[in-house]
Design a protein around this motif. Structure first.
Motif, PDB file in Angstrom:
ATOM      1  N   GLY A   1     -50.883 -21.529 -30.844  1.00  0.00           N
ATOM      2  CA  GLY A   1     -51.402 -22.101 -29.438  1.00  0.00           C
ATOM      3  C   GLY A   1     -52.071 -20.722 -28.861  1.00  0.00           C
ATOM      4  O   GLY A   1     -52.863 -20.767 -27.905  1.00  0.00           O
ATOM      5  N   ASN A   2     -52.842 -19.543 -30.001  1.00  0.00           N
ATOM      6  CA  ASN A   2     -53.420 -18.782 -29.641  1.00  0.00           C
ATOM      7  C   ASN A   2     -54.743 -19.734 -30.295  1.00  0.00           C
ATOM      8  O   ASN A   2     -55.316 -18.703 -30.830  1.00  0.00           O
ATOM      9  N   PHE A   3     -55.313 -20.032 -29.012  1.00  0.00           N
ATOM     10  CA  PHE A   3     -56.468 -20.183 -29.675  1.00  0.00           C
ATOM     11  C   PHE A   3     -57.788 -19.219 -29.049  1.00  0.00           C
ATOM     12  O   PHE A   3     -59.134 -19.134 -28.340  1.00  0.00           O
ATOM     13  N   ASN A   4     -57.999 -18.106 -29.610  1.00  0.00           N
ATOM     14  CA  ASN A   4     -59.075 -17.136 -29.250  1.00  0.00           C
ATOM     15  C   ASN A   4     -60.619 -17.221 -30.787  1.00  0.00           C
ATOM     16  O   ASN A   4     -60.020 -17.796 -31.834  1.00  0.00           O
ATOM     17  N   HIS A   5     -61.411 -16.646 -29.982  1.00  0.00           N
ATOM     18  CA  HIS A   5     -62.897 -17.085 -31.642  1.00  0.00           C
ATOM     19  C   HIS A   5     -62.475 -15.772 -32.104  1.00  0.00           C
ATOM     20  O   HIS A   5     -61.671 -14.900 -31.870  1.00  0.00           O
ATOM     21  N   ALA A   6     -62.954 -15.950 -34.013  1.00  0.00           N
ATOM     22  CA  ALA A   6     -63.046 -15.394 -34.982  1.00  0.00           C
ATOM     23  C   ALA A   6     -63.363 -14.583 -35.109  1.00  0.00           C
ATOM     24  O   ALA A   6     -65.006 -15.567 -35.044  1.00  0.00           O
ATOM     25  N   ASN A   7     -63.805 -13.371 -35.214  1.00  0.00           N
ATOM     26  CA  ASN A   7     -65.500 -12.328 -34.846  1.00  0.00           C
ATOM     27  C   ASN A   7     -65.006 -12.271 -36.259  1.00  0.00           C
ATOM     28  O   ASN A   7     -64.424 -10.722 -36.296  1.00  0.00           O
ATOM     29  N   VAL A   8     -65.362 -12.911 -37.489  1.00  0.00           N
ATOM     30  CA  VAL A   8     -65.042 -11.825 -39.108  1.00  0.00           C
ATOM     31  C   VAL A   8     -66.195 -11.340 -39.628  1.00  0.00           C
ATOM     32  O   VAL A   8     -66.057 -10.518 -40.473  1.00  0.00           O
ATOM     33  N   THR A   9     -67.615 -11.792 -38.901  1.00  0.00           N
ATOM     34  CA  THR A   9     -68.816 -11.608 -40.224  1.00  0.00           C
ATOM     35  C   THR A   9     -70.045 -11.973 -38.950  1.00  0.00           C
ATOM     36  O   THR A   9     -69.847 -12.653 -38.240  1.00  0.00           O
TER      37      THR A   9
ATOM     38  N   TYR B   1     -65.874 -23.333 -36.203  1.00  0.00           N
ATOM     39  CA  TYR B   1     -64.969 -22.673 -35.278  1.00  0.00           C
ATOM     40  C   TYR B   1     -64.400 -22.548 -34.000  1.00  0.00           C
ATOM     41  O   TYR B   1     -63.633 -23.145 -33.351  1.00  0.00           O
ATOM     42  N   ASN B   2     -65.114 -21.913 -34.217  1.00  0.00           N
ATOM     43  CA  ASN B   2     -65.514 -21.378 -32.601  1.00  0.00           C
ATOM     44  C   ASN B   2     -65.714 -22.346 -31.497  1.00  0.00           C
ATOM     45  O   ASN B   2     -65.115 -22.244 -30.690  1.00  0.00           O
ATOM     46  N   ASP B   3     -66.807 -23.067 -32.008  1.00  0.00           N
ATOM     47  CA  ASP B   3     -66.527 -24.372 -31.447  1.00  0.00           C
ATOM     48  C   ASP B   3     -65.836 -24.749 -31.160  1.00  0.00           C
ATOM     49  O   ASP B   3     -65.615 -25.778 -29.776  1.00  0.00           O
ATOM     50  N   MET B   4     -65.397 -25.836 -32.253  1.00  0.00           N
ATOM     51  CA  MET B   4     -63.897 -26.740 -32.332  1.00  0.00           C
ATOM     52  C   MET B   4     -62.817 -26.138 -31.226  1.00  0.00           C
ATOM     53  O   MET B   4     -61.961 -26.133 -30.850  1.00  0.00           O
ATOM     54  N   VAL B   5     -62.699 -24.721 -31.711  1.00  0.00           N
ATOM     55  CA  VAL B   5     -61.582 -23.533 -30.546  1.00  0.00           C
ATOM     56  C   VAL B   5     -61.831 -23.957 -29.217  1.00  0.00           C
ATOM     57  O   VAL B   5     -61.315 -24.037 -28.058  1.00  0.00           O
ATOM     58  N   ASP B   6     -63.097 -23.951 -28.729  1.00  0.00           N
ATOM     59  CA  ASP B   6     -63.717 -24.146 -27.428  1.00  0.00           C
ATOM     60  C   ASP B   6     -63.249 -25.241 -27.255  1.00  0.00           C
ATOM     61  O   ASP B   6     -62.829 -24.829 -25.654  1.00  0.00           O
TER      62      ASP B   6
ATOM     63  N   ILE C   1     -61.050 -27.657 -28.370  1.00  0.00           N
ATOM     64  CA  ILE C   1     -59.819 -27.752 -28.420  1.00  0.00           C
ATOM     65  C   ILE C   1     -58.862 -27.047 -26.872  1.00  0.00           C
ATOM     66  O   ILE C   1     -57.954 -27.765 -26.590  1.00  0.00           O
ATOM     67  N   GLN C   2     -59.447 -25.150 -26.003  1.00  0.00           N
ATOM     68  CA  GLN C   2     -59.154 -25.323 -25.391  1.00  0.00           C
ATOM     69  C   GLN C   2     -58.668 -25.575 -23.851  1.00  0.00           C
ATOM     70  O   GLN C   2     -58.529 -25.826 -22.992  1.00  0.00           O
ATOM     71  N   ASN C   3     -60.138 -26.146 -24.040  1.00  0.00           N
ATOM     72  CA  ASN C   3     -60.781 -26.588 -22.675  1.00  0.00           C
ATOM     73  C   ASN C   3     -59.775 -28.489 -22.523  1.00  0.00           C
ATOM     74  O   ASN C   3     -59.330 -28.092 -22.254  1.00  0.00           O
ATOM     75  N   LEU C   4     -59.019 -28.949 -23.784  1.00  0.00           N
ATOM     76  CA  LEU C   4     -58.912 -30.329 -22.922  1.00  0.00           C
ATOM     77  C   LEU C   4     -57.406 -30.014 -22.418  1.00  0.00           C
ATOM     78  O   LEU C   4     -56.512 -31.014 -22.779  1.00  0.00           O
ATOM     79  N   LEU C   5     -56.585 -28.873 -24.053  1.00  0.00           N
ATOM     80  CA  LEU C   5     -55.423 -28.128 -23.341  1.00  0.00           C
ATOM     81  C   LEU C   5     -55.060 -27.844 -22.318  1.00  0.00           C
ATOM     82  O   LEU C   5     -54.287 -28.496 -21.169  1.00  0.00           O
ATOM     83  N   ASP C   6     -56.042 -27.309 -21.410  1.00  0.00           N
ATOM     84  CA  ASP C   6     -55.553 -26.736 -20.055  1.00  0.00           C
ATOM     85  C   ASP C   6     -55.953 -27.706 -19.157  1.00  0.00           C
ATOM     86  O   ASP C   6     -55.285 -27.573 -18.190  1.00  0.00           O
ATOM     87  N   ALA C   7     -56.465 -28.999 -19.085  1.00  0.00           N
ATOM     88  CA  ALA C   7     -56.792 -30.217 -18.960  1.00  0.00           C
ATOM     89  C   ALA C   7     -55.198 -30.396 -18.685  1.00  0.00           C
ATOM     90  O   ALA C   7     -54.643 -31.186 -18.086  1.00  0.00           O
ATOM     91  N   LYS C   8     -55.052 -31.259 -19.297  1.00  0.00           N
ATOM     92  CA  LYS C   8     -53.128 -31.677 -20.332  1.00  0.00           C
ATOM     93  C   LYS C   8     -52.748 -31.093 -19.253  1.00  0.00           C
ATOM     94  O   LYS C   8     -51.563 -31.517 -19.032  1.00  0.00           O
ATOM     95  N   VAL C   9     -52.286 -29.359 -19.480  1.00  0.00           N
ATOM     96  CA  VAL C   9     -50.857 -29.113 -19.415  1.00  0.00           C
ATOM     97  C   VAL C   9     -50.975 -28.670 -17.654  1.00  0.00           C
ATOM     98  O   VAL C   9     -50.321 -28.902 -17.388  1.00  0.00           O
ATOM     99  N   SER C  10     -51.998 -28.919 -16.731  1.00  0.00           N
ATOM    100  CA  SER C  10     -52.601 -28.984 -15.434  1.00  0.00           C
ATOM    101  C   SER C  10     -52.145 -30.431 -15.087  1.00  0.00           C
ATOM    102  O   SER C  10     -51.297 -30.072 -14.162  1.00  0.00           O
TER     103      SER C  10
END
Length: 613
Positions: A364-372, A385-390, A392-401
């Motif tokens: 459940g830790n959807f943070n950006h990856a900064n590797v290079t 991956y960072n675009d996908m995380v963003d 997913i996080q928006n969808l989860l926030d809406a669902k949880v609320s």
């Protein structure tokens, strides 16, 4: 005359242009190569880097190791041989010390004492036989010992040997060179070569003789002497290989050569003591061979261990192997180290960081990856991956609320359904008491009801302490006992630490009410209601038990599947279970055990990590 000058000027101009073009061409060539290299894929970059590093390491290691081996050759040989000599010395000391300790036990045995003190000539044969048997047994416990001799003060002796017993050539012990030394030692051992020249061995080899004075065990006066003979060859057999072509050693004392060199040239050199003293721990030339001499003196016995190492033979046999082995080892080490560093820098580290970021998303830790910061293949994968995380996080926030709002609404509905249901039952009980002319009981019931509501509604919170919920249940049961005297008793089994745990309000009261009306009252007999609360390793456990009429599986299934609005019996049980499931966000929170005439047990298993304390 002008024509040759013009021609020369043309040649010089052409040469200048050619040089300029060549320099520009070289500069452009290197620029193109550099740009082409940095635009290569990661695989191609690594291939060129590995190839260049391999050739560089091979060249450097060949030069460095050749000089290193030449300089360190003498130091290495000397160090290894010195350790070997010290090890040989320690092993010889240990072997002789062990034999000396074992011989101490032999000095006081009855067979030795009887033999030396025997004055009866008729019993001499028996005593001698007993002594020989004892000595043969001692030989078995001392593998290095070749023979043992027991001699009395007159020179008469008896002994035991593995092969041939040596001949004692002496007129009397007092005439020997070692006599005074042995007597002065008072039983302690001394070491002599071939018994100090008094023992003759048929094989012609040198033997180390351990000589001890034997004293009487009764009055400690001298009785005789013990000679324990150890072959020098067997004592030092582990330390020297006769087939060795590059090293040899010998052992000498102040007066004798205990173990000569295997090489005759070295033995001839050893005869010249002045040469030995001058060449101590130095390099000497003997004929065509050059030797490194190392000397080690044993402080325990006064022996000198001299090792001679042939440079030529050692180098010829092992130099190529050592050089090749070291070169291969170093080159391989450097090669693989650089491979690892390059791969780690360009591929492994960025991929591992990206993988770690992806693994965190599973929890459940959807943070950006900064590797290079680069835009190669790994950088493109990181951005995707960072675009996908963003998203997913928006969808989860809406669902949880959305789920939180839904669960809160459901919990409020169930809570409001239980409140009027309990009040209705309480007023029904008061009405019964009034109509039956039990005014005092009705008065007490009203007071208890007011106390009950004061306890449960004073702060207006939907989450209360378990101790407060227990007080609510006790007031409620007090109300019911006024209505149904002697119908039931209540028991409590509560751990002290759980009383401060927080639970939803009015969880226990509806279940206690069900136990009274649907369990104990129909049984037409006095019943027991028991409330338990405790913890185990993983759960906070609340249990409500009664010994009422119980119910069948079919009845329980109907209660749990029928809608609350159409089945009044499901208010207490079904409604409470749904409230607990919504509040603690888990479905597997309860168990029910019930059978006809056996009562009912309702148990809530609340995960300990979800309990508010």
């Amino acid at each position: 005359m002008n024509l040759p000058r013009k021609i020369m000027r043309i040649f010089r101009t052409t040469a200048t242009c050619t040089n300029y073009l060549e320099s520009e061409s070289k500069s452009m060539y290197f620029s193109r190569k550099k740009a082409a290299f940095f635009n290569l894929s990661l695989t191609s970059k690594l291939k060129y880097i590995y190839t260049a590093l391999i050739f560089f390491c091979i060249s450097c290691n060949l030069l460095i190791l050749y000089g290193f081996f030449s300089r360190e050759e003498q130091k290495t040989i000397a160090g290894l041989t010195s350790q070997t000599i010290e090890t040989v010395s320690r092993n010889v000391d240990h072997s002789l010390s062990t034999i000396s300790k074992t011989s101490t036990y032999l000095l006081g045995t009855a067979e030795v004492q009887n033999y030396l003190q025997n004055t009866n000539r008729s019993a001499y044969a028996i005593v001698s036989k007993q002594l020989r048997n004892s000595l043969y047994l001692s030989l078995e416990s001392m593998p290095l010992v070749s023979s043992i001799i027991i001699m009395d003060s007159s020179g008469t002796y008896e002994g035991a040997a593995r092969y041939e017993l040596p001949l004692a050539a002496m007129e009397a012990p007092e005439s020997t060179s070692w006599y005074e030394k042995v007597v002065s030692k008072k039983g302690a051992p001394i070491l002599e070569i071939n018994g100090g020249g008094c023992l003759k061995f048929e094989d012609g080899c040198n033997y180390i003789t351990l000589i001890r004075l034997i004293n009487s065990t009764e009055d400690a006066h001298p009785l005789g002497y013990m000679f324990i003979n150890v072959s020098v060859d067997s004592l030092l057999s582990f330390a020297r290989d006769d087939n060795s072509e590059y090293s040899d050693f010998c052992v000498i004392s102040e007066t004798n050569t205990i173990l000569p060199f295997y090489n005759d040239d070295l033995n001839h050199w050893l005869l010249d003591k002045s040469a030995y003293s001058a060449a101590e721990n130095n390099t000497v030339q003997i004929r065509k061979d050059r030797y490194l001499l190392l000397n080690f003196q044993d402080s325990n016995f006064g022996w000198n261990y001299i090792a001679a190492i042939n440079y030529h033979s050692f180098t010829a046999q092992y130099k190529a192997f050592i050089v090749i082995s070291i070169v291969i080892l170093l080159i391989s080490s450097c090669f693989f180290m650089l491979i690892a560093l390059s791969t780690n820098h360009f591929i492994t580290t960025p991929l591992c960081r990206l993988m770690n970021a992806m693994e965190k998303s599973e929890t459940g830790n959807f943070n950006h990856a900064n590797v290079t910061p680069y835009h190669d293949e790994i950088g493109q994968l990181q951005n995707a991956y960072n675009d996908m995380v963003d998203k997913i996080q928006n969808l989860l926030d809406a669902k949880v609320s959305e789920q939180k709002m839904l669960r809160k609404a459901e919990l409020n509905v169930l809570q409001e359904q239980i409140k009027p249901h309990f009040l209705y039952n309480s007023l029904n009980a008061i009405s019964y008491l009034v109509t039956s002319q039990q005014n005092d009981q009705a008065y007490d019931l009203i007071l208890s009801l007011s106390e009950y509501y004061r306890e449960s509604l004073s702060k207006g919170s939907n989450i209360i302490l378990l101790s407060t919920e227990i007080n609510i249940v006790k007031n409620y049961l007090k109300l019911q006992k006024m209505r149904f005297p002697d119908a039931f008793t209540d028991e409590y089994e509560l751990q002290d630490n759980v009383l401060s745990y927080k639970i939803p309000r009015l969880i226990l009261q509806p279940l206690v009410e069900n136990s009274i009306y649907h369990g104990i009252i129909p049984a037409c007999d006095s019943g027991i209601i028991k409330i338990s609360a405790f913890t185990d390793t993983h759960n906070f456990i609340i249990r409500i038990s009664d010994n009422g009429v119980g119910m069948t599986e079919t009845v329980l299934h109907d209660i749990m599947t029928t809608k609350i609005e159409t089945n009044p019996k499901s208010f207490g049980l079904r409604g409470t279970i749904e409230r607990m499931q919504i509040f603690y966000e888990t479905q597997n929170i309860y168990t029910i055990k019930s059978s006809p005439s056996q009562g009912t047990d309702i148990t809530f298993l609340i995960p300990i990590n979800k309990v508010e304390k």
